[in-house]
Structure formats: C-alpha cells, structure tokens
Scaffold this motif. Structure first.
Motif, PDB file in Angstrom:
ATOM      1  N   SER A 172      -0.331  21.675  70.769  1.00 45.21           N
ATOM      2  CA  SER A 172      -0.055  21.458  69.345  1.00 45.21           C
ATOM      3  C   SER A 172      -1.308  21.792  68.547  1.00 45.21           C
ATOM      4  CB  SER A 172       0.358  19.999  69.100  1.00 45.21           C
ATOM      5  OG  SER A 172      -0.687  19.114  69.487  1.00 45.21           O
ATOM      6  N   GLY A 173      -1.239  21.620  67.246  1.00 49.36           N
ATOM      7  CA  GLY A 173      -2.403  21.877  66.406  1.00 49.36           C
ATOM      8  C   GLY A 173      -2.779  23.345  66.403  1.00 49.36           C
ATOM      9  N   VAL A 174      -4.001  23.646  66.853  1.00 47.33           N
ATOM     10  CA  VAL A 174      -4.495  25.027  66.818  1.00 47.33           C
ATOM     11  C   VAL A 174      -3.934  25.887  67.943  1.00 47.33           C
ATOM     12  CG1 VAL A 174      -6.650  24.384  65.676  1.00 47.33           C
ATOM     13  CG2 VAL A 174      -6.542  24.431  68.184  1.00 47.33           C
ATOM     14  N   GLY A 175      -3.197  25.285  68.856  1.00 49.30           N
ATOM     15  CA  GLY A 175      -2.707  26.020  70.015  1.00 49.30           C
ATOM     16  C   GLY A 175      -1.739  27.143  69.653  1.00 49.30           C
ATOM     17  N   GLN A 176      -1.854  28.230  70.404  1.00 49.63           N
ATOM     18  CA  GLN A 176      -0.931  29.364  70.297  1.00 49.63           C
ATOM     19  C   GLN A 176      -0.686  29.877  71.715  1.00 49.63           C
ATOM     20  OE1 GLN A 176      -3.379  31.704  67.343  1.00 49.63           O
ATOM     21  NE2 GLN A 176      -1.423  31.839  66.268  1.00 49.63           N
ATOM     22  N   ARG A 177       0.126  29.158  72.437  1.00 52.73           N
ATOM     23  CA  ARG A 177       0.308  29.469  73.857  1.00 52.73           C
ATOM     24  C   ARG A 177       0.939  30.840  74.078  1.00 52.73           C
ATOM     25  NH1 ARG A 177       1.789  23.722  76.934  1.00 52.73           N
ATOM     26  NH2 ARG A 177      -0.378  22.943  76.899  1.00 52.73           N
ATOM     27  N   ALA A 178       1.868  31.214  73.222  1.00 50.21           N
ATOM     28  CA  ALA A 178       2.486  32.535  73.380  1.00 50.21           C
ATOM     29  C   ALA A 178       1.434  33.628  73.208  1.00 50.21           C
ATOM     30  CB  ALA A 178       3.615  32.719  72.374  1.00 50.21           C
ATOM     31  N   ARG A 179       0.541  33.457  72.234  1.00 49.12           N
ATOM     32  CA  ARG A 179      -0.536  34.444  72.065  1.00 49.12           C
ATOM     33  C   ARG A 179      -1.437  34.448  73.288  1.00 49.12           C
ATOM     34  NH1 ARG A 179      -5.961  34.400  68.183  1.00 49.12           N
ATOM     35  NH2 ARG A 179      -6.928  36.120  69.344  1.00 49.12           N
ATOM     36  N   LEU A 180      -1.791  33.267  73.795  1.00 52.38           N
ATOM     37  CA  LEU A 180      -2.698  33.206  74.945  1.00 52.38           C
ATOM     38  C   LEU A 180      -2.123  33.947  76.141  1.00 52.38           C
ATOM     39  CD1 LEU A 180      -5.212  32.207  76.399  1.00 52.38           C
ATOM     40  CD2 LEU A 180      -4.011  30.056  76.863  1.00 52.38           C
ATOM     41  N   THR A 181      -0.865  33.744  76.446  1.00 52.21           N
ATOM     42  CA  THR A 181      -0.293  34.432  77.605  1.00 52.21           C
ATOM     43  C   THR A 181      -0.270  35.937  77.391  1.00 52.21           C
ATOM     44  OG1 THR A 181       1.966  34.049  76.764  1.00 52.21           O
ATOM     45  CG2 THR A 181       1.073  32.441  78.327  1.00 52.21           C
ATOM     46  N   ARG A 182      -0.015  36.370  76.145  1.00 50.82           N
ATOM     47  CA  ARG A 182      -0.047  37.815  75.874  1.00 50.82           C
ATOM     48  C   ARG A 182      -1.464  38.360  76.028  1.00 50.82           C
ATOM     49  NH1 ARG A 182       3.412  36.302  71.551  1.00 50.82           N
ATOM     50  NH2 ARG A 182       1.675  36.446  70.061  1.00 50.82           N
ATOM     51  N   GLU A 183      -2.449  37.601  75.563  1.00 49.93           N
ATOM     52  CA  GLU A 183      -3.839  38.047  75.695  1.00 49.93           C
ATOM     53  C   GLU A 183      -4.209  38.190  77.171  1.00 49.93           C
ATOM     54  OE1 GLU A 183      -5.102  39.119  73.129  1.00 49.93           O
ATOM     55  OE2 GLU A 183      -5.127  37.740  71.427  1.00 49.93           O
ATOM     56  N   LEU A 184      -3.846  37.215  77.987  1.00 53.08           N
ATOM     57  CA  LEU A 184      -4.185  37.275  79.411  1.00 53.08           C
ATOM     58  C   LEU A 184      -3.462  38.427  80.098  1.00 53.08           C
ATOM     59  CD1 LEU A 184      -4.215  33.486  80.382  1.00 53.08           C
ATOM     60  CD2 LEU A 184      -6.156  34.964  79.829  1.00 53.08           C
ATOM     61  N   ASP A 185      -2.219  38.680  79.710  1.00 54.49           N
ATOM     62  CA  ASP A 185      -1.492  39.817  80.283  1.00 54.49           C
ATOM     63  C   ASP A 185      -2.179  41.131  79.924  1.00 54.49           C
ATOM     64  OD1 ASP A 185       0.422  38.222  81.477  1.00 54.49           O
ATOM     65  OD2 ASP A 185       1.882  38.441  79.845  1.00 54.49           O
ATOM     66  N   ARG A 186      -2.638  41.231  78.687  1.00 54.01           N
ATOM     67  CA  ARG A 186      -3.305  42.464  78.248  1.00 54.01           C
ATOM     68  C   ARG A 186      -4.621  42.650  79.005  1.00 54.01           C
ATOM     69  NH1 ARG A 186      -3.092  45.860  73.615  1.00 54.01           N
ATOM     70  NH2 ARG A 186      -4.124  47.764  74.304  1.00 54.01           N
ATOM     71  N   LEU A 187      -5.366  41.567  79.167  1.00 57.04           N
ATOM     72  CA  LEU A 187      -6.633  41.646  79.893  1.00 57.04           C
ATOM     73  C   LEU A 187      -6.391  42.000  81.355  1.00 57.04           C
ATOM     74  CD1 LEU A 187      -8.423  38.558  78.326  1.00 57.04           C
ATOM     75  CD2 LEU A 187      -9.071  40.957  78.019  1.00 57.04           C
TER      76      LEU A 187
END
Length: 446
Positions: free
Chosen positions: A65-80
C-alpha cells in the motif's frame, strides 16, 4: 532509547542455530548461495559474475500500500532479467528525517519503530527476485543524507540538527560530522538493533528467514561509508577500520551463510589513502571489495564540454578501475564496481535527450572490466547506477517530491541526472551486450 538487548541476543542464537543446520547440508557456493572461492564468486558450483544495476527503491515499489507499485516492480524486474541483469543493489532501511533532500516515507520512524508496509515491500522484492533467479545486495545504512542514514542516527542520539549538505553546500563539514556515527555508542547500539531486525526477519511472502534466502548475495554495511572528510585524521581512520571489522563480524555472528561487503567507493571514499582502503577490506569478515566511479562528481569531466574533457576523464577513470582491481589482487579477494554513471548529453535531465557520451563511457568501463575478468583477475562484475525504468520526472525543475515516481536518482539529485530509463534504447543495447559477454565467462569452473 533503551536498546532491546534480549531481542539481539535471541536473534544471534537463532542465527547460529540456523547456520549450524545449513553447514551440514552443503559447502559454500554449492547450495545456491553466492560465496567466494579463491578470488572469485561461485554459485551452485559454477563461476558467478554480477551484471547488475542499482535499484535502491525496489523495496518501496514492493510495498502492498502507500508508495507501493507492485505491478511496476514486476515489470521492471522482467525488463532487467531480459537485459541479462542478475543482481540489484537495494536500500534495505531508511530513517525518517526532516531533511528535504531525503526520501519519504522511511522504514524507521524512530529507533525500534518500523514501517511494516515498507518491510513487506522488501519481502515482496526478495520473493520476486527469487522467482527470477536474481540476487540482491542489501545495504543497511547510508553515509549520505538522502535516506536519513548516519546523519539521522546522530540527530536521534546527540540532538544535533540533521545537517543537509544539499542546503548548506558544505560537504567537508557534513562528512566530518557524519564520521562521529562510528564512535557514538548509542547510535551503534541502535544500528545493530536494526541489523538484527532485518537479518532475523522472516519474509511474509515466502515464509523464509532472510538469513536462509539465497537470493541475498550480501549484506552491506552502508552506502558509501567514509572515514570523514578529505582531511580525515589518523585517529578517524583507525575508528573507521575498526567499525568495518566489528560490524562485519557482528553480521556474520547472526548469519554466516551470506557474504558481507562494505559499500566503499574505493580511494574516493578513503581520503585518497590506498592503505586505508586495503586495511578496511582486510578483515576476513568482508568477503569482497567494492568501489564506485563518478567522473563528473569528482571534477574529471564537464558534460557541457564533453569533447574537451573526455580524454582526460577516461585516462583517470581507467587508471582508477585498474588500480582497484590490482588492490583486490593484493588482498586475494573479488571486487565489484557497484556504482558508475555519467550525465546525458549536454548535462540534460530530459528523458528525450541523447545518451551518446554516456553510452561511450559505459562501453569503455564494460570493456575494461571484461578484459580484466577474462584474464582471470579477481573481477566479480558491475552494477551500473541506476535503473530508472518506467519512472519519470514529474516536475519542471526535475527535483523529486513525495508522491512522485521513484527513479534511479535519489531525492538529493535531479531526476534524470544518472538514471537509465526503459526508453534509452541505445544504452540498453550497450548494457545487454556487456551482460551477455560477462555471463559468457560463467561456462566453466576456474
């Protein structure tokens, strides 16, 4: 603040019990944990090289919650992962501060008071890294004020105002004052409480204790710890060396399965004292050396006069890289270049601006590290600074404000200064090719 010694002792005993069980299962480097064999990293019995980035805000994005953006994080890790990146360097804890150039919210509101949402964010990040067979370096403090760090510890325990060098512009004073952290008993006790809390934590996503998680490559004492300012005294250097040895030993008493690293910049963070740098990494509880490379920050390069300052900058940069690799050879330990970066063309922060000079710089750095690694030198890899990914600057002046996207540049810097964004196609091509070449050295045992 009364330090809860009982909790620390319990964590220590629990850690030792866990270590004993693990030792009976597999030798170091054979059980999925990254370890040192000779002067190189090994994992699962094979050579392991870091082709990594800095993702200091990974735990923030992982918050539920709050500042979290889990969907973005998983996309970032996939891209990396698709780029060939296998390691991220992450801020594990931050301290609440009134300084404007620091990130908020913070993991630690006050000594012993933790934001569980942000810690769950770190849990989520570690779980996702494990799914992708990636690893993380988790740093447990910060010499610089952008996450609260040592400055805030001193504010808590000495009552001194948290000195923000972004406001004062007096970095020499800031560094001299911050070095008092190492000898402040109350600050050190609170810092160790934080270490015990994180190392002893059980991941709420995986149910696995952090000390048992092979996705952690190493615990790191702090981001860029320094003994003081450019004129650090012999006494300050002695205190600093002892702090590194004692803190590393303490972490290893809680968790002997994971490596410990210092987070040092190298000579630039050692008052230009090579002997100090060597002595700081000599303790057996520091598994490998670290160093950083910042040509523009150190006055070697002017991005607005790139043509005129390029050659001199590259001469100094390559010398700096080689010198530290040679120091690692002297100690017989691996070394990681865990931060390096350069401005966009013309010192622009705009995401649409060119990256020609940066891409050339990255190519030179990757080339030298690849060459030294291929020769068998104790090169363990690199982490570029930093992954901005899908984040974007929100303000016309490029300065971060609470609620804005997190990018690679922390709040003490303009958003876009050193970030590599997902739209930087030319830079991504250079990084991907370098990662592929480095991983090519992992095919056989040394």
């Amino acid at each position: 603040m009364q330090v809860q010694l009982g909790r620390i002792v319990f964590a220590t005993l629990a850690g030792l019990a866990s270590i004993g069980g693990a030792a009976a299962q597999a030798a170091p480097g054979e059980d999925g944990f990254v370890a040192v064999k000779g002067s190189h990293f090994v994992r699962k019995g094979q050579p392991y090289y870091i082709a990594g980035t800095n993702l200091w805000y990974g735990g923030y994005l992982g918050a539920p919650s709050g500042v979290g953006q889990r969907a973005r994080l998983t996309r970032e890790l996939d891209r990396l992962k698709a780029l060939g990146i296998n390691n991220v360097r992450v801020l594990a804890v931050s301290e609440k501060t009134a300084m404007k150039s620091a990130v908020s919210p913070a993991t630690t509101a006050a000594p012993g008071e933790y934001d569980e949402q942000l810690l769950k964010g770190l849990d989520f990040l570690m779980a996702e890294l494990g799914k992708r067979d990636m690893t993380a370096v988790l740093y447990l403090n910060n010499f610089w004020q952008w996450s609260g760090g040592m400055t805030q510890y001193l504010n808590w325990f000495t009552g001194s105002p948290a000195h923000d060098p972004n406001a004062s512009k007096d970095y020499e004073r800031f560094m001299a004052e911050n070095a008092r952290f190492y000898s402040n008993d109350k600050a050190q006790a609170a810092y160790r409480q934080v270490i015990a809390h994180i190392v002893g934590r059980v991941n709420t996503v995986t149910g696995r204790a952090y000390r048992d998680d092979p996705a952690i490559l190493s615990w790191q004492l702090a981001n860029e710890p320094r003994p003081g300012n450019s004129k650090a005294t012999k006494a300050e250097k002695t205190v600093y060396i002892k702090w590194i040895a004692d803190t590393a030993r303490y972490i290893r008493s809680l968790d002997a399965r994971h490596m410990v690293s210092s987070g040092s910049e190298g000579l630039a963070g050692s008052s230009q004292d090579e002997q100090l740098y060597l002595d700081a990494h000599r303790t057996p509880d520091i598994a490998y050396l670290t160093y950083h490379l910042w040509p523009a920050n150190w006055g070697w390069f002017d991005p607005k006069r790139a043509d005129q300052t390029w050659a001199g900058m590259m001469d100094k940069s390559l010398h700096y890289l080689n010198l530290h690799i040679d120091d690692a050879k002297r100690l017989g330990k691996p070394i990681v270049l865990e931060e390096f970066g350069l401005n966009r063309d013309g010192a622009s922060f705009a995401i649409g601006s060119g990256t020609t000079v940066r891409d050339r710089f990255y190519g030179e750095v990757f080339g030298l590290i690849q060459q030294r690694a291929a020769q068998g030198d104790p090169v363990a890899g690199w982490n570029f600074w930093a992954w901005g990914g899908a984040g974007r600057a929100a303000n016309a002046d490029y300065w971060w404000k609470p609620g804005n996207d997190f990018v690679g540049d922390p709040p003490q810097e303009e958003q876009g200064l050193y970030s590599v964004f997902d739209s930087d196609a030319a830079t991504l091509k250079v990084i991907g090719a370098a990662a592929q070449r480095l991983h090519g050295l992992e095919g056989g045992k040394r």
